[in-house]
Design an enzyme around this catalytic site. Structure first.
Site, PDB file in Angstrom:
ATOM      1  N   ALA A  54       0.824  -1.198   0.000  1.00 49.58           N
ATOM      2  CA  ALA A  54       0.000   0.000   0.000  1.00 49.58           C
ATOM      3  C   ALA A  54       0.858   1.248   0.000  1.00 49.58           C
ATOM      4  O   ALA A  54       1.862   1.325   0.700  1.00 49.58           O
ATOM      5  CB  ALA A  54      -0.921   0.013   1.215  1.00 49.58           C
ATOM      6  N   CYS A  55       0.475   2.211  -0.831  1.00 49.95           N
ATOM      7  CA  CYS A  55       1.058   3.544  -0.742  1.00 49.95           C
ATOM      8  C   CYS A  55      -0.075   4.531  -0.916  1.00 49.95           C
ATOM      9  O   CYS A  55      -1.235   4.163  -0.829  1.00 49.95           O
ATOM     10  CB  CYS A  55       2.177   3.766  -1.753  1.00 49.95           C
TER      11      CYS A  55
END
Lengths: 108, 478
Positions: A9-10
Site C-alpha cells: 500500500a502507498c
C-alpha cells in the site's frame, strides 16, 4: 489458489504497483505462486475484509501512517511492515519479497 | 545549527504535530472522501472539453446543432455536483473509519447540506434588468433587448406583477451551491455529520429491535435516531439563519470563509508556499504530495470549478474572475513528473550520468516519470535527506510556481480552463488538456527549466557516487 497473498500500500497504489511487477517476477523465478497486489492506503480496510491478505507492506512515503494502519492489521491478525527505503527506491523486488517471506515464515 | 541536528529538530518537533493533524479523523475523512468526487470531476471534464472545443468552426457547429448544450448537461450533472459528492463522501468515510454502516451517514450529510440552503434561485429577470444588467439574448448569443430596455418595459407593468416577476423561483435546488461555491460548506457539513453520527452510535443512541428482526430491517432503524437528530438540528439552524439573519448557512460560509480562503490559495504567496512544502515534506521521507493535496484540494478544486464555469460560459479570463492557482496548477505544474519536478534528473541520468547507481535508476524511473510518479528517485537516488540534491529539489517547484503564476498573470498564457486531467496524465498532453496549446508549450519550457536547474547539482552528486563506486571496486580487488 495462490500460496500467499501479499498486499502493498502507498498513497494511491501507483508507485507500489511498479514494485509489485518486480516482486511477481522475482516470485516466478523462485517458482512460488504468490498473489501480490498494490492498493491505496484509503482502500486498506476494504481489502483486509475482502481479499484477506496474509501480510501488508507499506510504502516508505506513508510510513507516518504506520501506527494507525498497524491497529487495523492487528485487528485482522496479520503482520505488517514498512518497506526499506533503498529497496523501494531501487525497485528491488527480490529483496522485498525475501523480507516478506521472512516475516511470514517467522510467524508461521 | 548543524545539518543533522536540524534534521532531528524537524523530525521530532515539526513533523509530529503536522502528522497528527493530517491523521486526524476529520482530515482523513476529507482526504479520502474527496476521492469519491474524482471520477466525476474527470469524466465531467471530458464533457466540458466537448462542449467547448477550442476550434472555432467546430465549436460553432456544435452550438448550432444543440450538442454543445447536451454536453453541458452531462458536465453540470457530474463535475457540477462536486459539493454533493464531497458532502456524501466525507461523512461516508468518517463513519466507515469508525466502523459503522456508512451509507446512511453519507445520505444524512447530503440531506443536511440541502436543508441548510435556500431551495430557490434568483429570477433571471433580476440579472437582466438595469444598466449593468445582461439584457436578453437569443439562442445565437446576440442581445435582442438591453438591460435598460428590459427595465423600462417592466416598469410599465402594474406593481404587483413587477414584484411577482422578479421574485425568486422557489421549490428548486440551486445548482450553484452544488458546485464549487458550496464546497467548504459541504466539507464542514460532511465532517460534522460524520463526527456527530459516529458519536451518537457510539453512545448507543439507537433503536434496538428484538433479535428475531432480520438484520437488514434492523440496520435501517440504526440510522433513524442519529439521522433524525442531525436533520432536526440542521432544520433549526436553517430557521435561525433565515429568520434572524435573512440568509442561509451556505451563503454565510461562502462569504465569510470560502472567498477569503480561495483568495489566499490563489495568491502568489500561496502558490509558492504550496510549491515549497511538497519537497519539504518529501525531504523528510513523508509523502508531501499527498499531504499538501489533502490540505489544499478543498480550496483549489473550487478554484478549478470557477474556471470551468467561466470556460463553459465562454468568458474565461482573469478580468472575469478566473483563478491562476487551481488544482491543476498543483497537479500538473508543481508536481509535474513527480514531486520536485525531477524530469531534469531523469534526463541527466539517461544521458550524462557515469555512476552505476544513477544510470540504473534512470532506466527504472524513465517510464514512471512520464506518468508523474518518481518514488524510485525519491528513495533510490535518494532525494530524501540528500543534501547534494536538496537545493534543486526545493528550488525547482518554487521557480516553476513563480514563473507559471507570472506568465498567466501577465496574460502570456491564458488561465487554466478548469478541465481536470488525472494527475497521472503525461506532461505536455496534460498541458494541452488543461489550458490549450500555449499551456502545452509552457509545460515544455518547465521541463527544460527542470533540466537546467538539476544538471549542475546532479553532476556533482554523480561524480561523488562514481568516486564511491570506484573506491569500492578498488577495495574489493585489493
Amino acid at each position: 489458489m495462490s500460496e500467499r497473498t501479499i498486499m502493498l500500500a502507498c498513497s494511491a497504489g501507483m508507485s507500489t504497483s511498479l514494485l509489485v511487477s518486480k516482486m511477481l517476477a522475482a516470485a516466478k523465478e523462485k517458482g512460488k505462486d504468490y498473489k501480490i497486489f498494490a492498493t491505496s492506503t484509503a482502500d486498506i480496510d476494504h481489502q483486509l475484509e475482502f481479499t484477506k491478505p496474509d501480510i501488508l507492506l507499506l510504502g516508505p512515503q506513508v510510513a507516518y501512517m504506520k501506527d494507525e494502519i498497524k491497529k487495523k492489521t492487528d485487528k485482522a491478525g496479520i503482520p505488517m511492515d514498512v518497506i526499506n527505503m533503498t529497496d523501494y527506491g531501487m525497485m528491488n523486488g527480490a529483496k522485498v519479497l525475501t523480507t516478506a517471506e521472512e516475516i511470514l515464515n517467522g510467524r508461521a | 545549527m548543524s545539518k543533522s541536528s536540524f534534521g532531528d529538530f524537524i523530525n521530532k518537533k515539526v513533523l509530529p504535530p503536522i502528522m497528527k493533524f493530517v491523521n486526524t479523523k476529520a482530515i482523513t475523512a476529507l482526504k479520502d472522501g474527496m476521492v469519491y468526487a474524482l471520477p466525476f470531476i474527470i469524466i465531467g471534464s471530458v464533457f466540458l472539453i466537448l462542449s467547448n472545443i477550442p476550434i472555432t468552426s467546430v465549436a460553432n457547429a456544435l452550438k448550432a446543432s444543440g450538442w454543445s448544450a447536451v454536453f453541458s448537461q452531462a458536465y453540470t450533472a457530474s463535475f457540477g455536483l462536486i459539493s454533493v459528492w464531497a458532502s456524501i463522501g466525507i461523512a461516508y468515510v468518517y463513519v466507515r473509519n469508525e466502523g459503522y454502516e456508512p451509507l446512511p451517514a453519507g445520505l444524512t450529510s447530503l440531506s443536511a447540506f440541502l436543508i441548510l440552503q435556500f431551495l430557490q434561485v434568483d429570477n433571471p429577470l433580476v440579472a437582466s434588468m438595469g444598466k449593468a444588467g445582461s439584457g436578453i439574448t437569443n439562442a445565437a448569443g446576440s442581445t435582442v433587448m438591453s438591460g435598460t430596455q428590459v427595465a423600462q418595459n417592466i416598469d410599465k407593468l402594474p406593481h404587483a406583477l413587477q414584484t411577482f416577476l422578479s421574485s425568486p423561483v422557489t421549490n428548486v435546488i440551486n445548482i450553484t451551491w452544488l458546485g464549487g461555491q458550496g464546497m467548504i460548506a459541504a466539507i464542514i457539513i460532511g465532517i460534522l455529520v460524520g463526527w456527530s453520527y459516529s458519536k451518537m452510535l457510539k453512545a448507543g443512541w439507537k433503536i434496538t429491535l428484538p433479535e428475531q428482526v432480520p438484520a437488514n430491517v434492523a440496520n435501517q432503524f440504526t440510522a433513524m435516531i442519529p439521522a433524525g437528530v442531525i436533520l432536526t438540528a440542521s432544520m433549526l439552524l436553517y430557521a435561525f439563519f433565515k429568520m434572524v439573519m435573512s440568509t442561509d448557512l451556505l451563503q454565510l460560509i461562502y462569504k465569510m470563509l470560502q472567498t477569503p480562503l480561495q483568495g489566499l490559495s490563489d495568491s502568489l504567496g500561496g502558490a509558492l508556499i504550496i510549491a515549497f512544502l511538497v519537497p519539504f515534506f518529501w525531504f523528510f521521507g513523508v509523502h508531501g504530495g499527498l499531504i499538501m493535496g489533502a490540505i489544499t484540494s478543498g480550496l483549489l478544486i473550487p478554484n478549478t470549478f470557477d474556471n470551468a464555469r467561466l470556460f463553459n460560459e465562454g468568458r474565461l479570463s482573469l478580468a472575469n474572475g478566473a483563478h491562476i492557482v487551481t488544482n491543476e496548477f498543483y497537479n500538473n505544474f508543481i508536481n509535474l513528473t513527480g514531486s520536485g519536478i525531477t524530469i531534469g534528473l531523469v534526463i541527466f541520468t539517461l544521458y550524462a550520468a557515469r555512476s552505476a547507481q544513477m544510470k540504473s535508476l534512470g532506466k527504472i524511473e524513465l517510464v514512471p516519470a512520464l506518468f508523474n510518479i518518481n518514488e524510485p528517485f525519491l528513495f533510490g537516488l535518494p532525494l530524501v535527506m540528500n543534501p547534494f540534491l536538496a537545493i534543486p529539489f526545493f528550488l525547482t517547484p518554487v521557480i516553476v510556481a513563480l514563473t507559471t503564476y507570472l506568465v498567466i498573470y501577465f496574460g502570456i498564457v491564458p488561465p487554466l480552463n478548469g478541465v481536470a486531467a488525472p494527475w497521472t496524465t503525461p506532461p505536455i498532453i496534460s498541458g494541452f488538456l488543461i489550458g490549450g496549446w500555449k499551456m502545452a508549450i509552457w509545460q515544455t519550457i518547465v521541463l527544460i527549466m527542470s533540466t537546467a536547474i538539476y544538471f549542475p547539482f546532479a553532476k556533482k552528486y554523480d561524480s561523488y557516487l562514481l568516486a564511491q563506486e570506484q573506491e569500492k571496486i578498488a577495495n574489493e580487488t585489493k
